[in-house]
Design a protein around this motif. Sequence first.
Motif: not given
Length: 287
Positions: A225-247
């Motif tokens: 992703d050239e606009v929003v770095g993939p680390e941002q998804a990891r930040r959100i996943a960490a905040a939501y814990g077990e309620r979040a899945r990632t692809l």
Amino acid sequence: MDHATPRVKATLSDEGQRLFDLFRRPQGRSRPRPGERAAMEGARWGRLTVGDTAVVTYRWGDGARPVLLVHGWESRASRYAKVVTRLLELGYSPLAFDAPGHGESAGDSTTLIEYRDAIVQLHEAHGPFEAVVAHSFGVTASFLALRDGVRARRVVAISSVPDFGYVVDAFCARTGLTPRLRDELRHRIERNLYPGEADLWTRFSVLTGAADPRPPLLLVHDEDDEVVGPEQARRIAAAYGERARTLTTRRFGHRRILGSPPLVAAVGDFVSTGAVSGGLPGAEAAR
């Protein structure tokens, strides 16, 4: 010397206004692509009013099991054409809209509040939703709407913009703003775009309220992703814990991901079952 100072201030103010206009207006209005036309021709078009702007809406299916699709900045509802086709195959009724200043809607700019208001109106007419599927800037708007009463059983967040501050910071970095112009831009945003919004920099964030009960969440992000770095998804996943899945997908970038086979398959799987296969080609699923 006394005459030079006002000229410098005027120049800064003029430049600040130019940058503010550049920030708040989409640069160009995209058109439907050939591969999107069949899906859009099959939609029932509607209209709602957000503020004083006419917003075009789209509906498919028989109205049962509604799924709301929310596009991102400088995009349009038609980018979800392949997702629409898959959801219809699974018996869902997709809904979408073109935000003000986008697609077929009127206007030349929009805000998160206008996005939120469009989502709320569609929820009042067709909700609660089986799912909300949102992309980029639309993710931030969708979470704002969810905190303001919109209900959905599941949420798919694609190429997620984590908060409004990220949008502003990315714009400032891209345009090389000085600290003084950056501060002026933020002031103009607070005063002119979101007057009366208390602490918008906290409120307009996917991370705000992450500890509260929320629907199951699928985060899809491309590692290129050239606009929003993939680390941002990891930040959100960490905040939501077990309620979040990632692809995590590869080689689709920020925009092409919407029509990609892994994304289309993942949306169908998650909306219908709450699960995502780890065997999707070109993608890697994880908790």
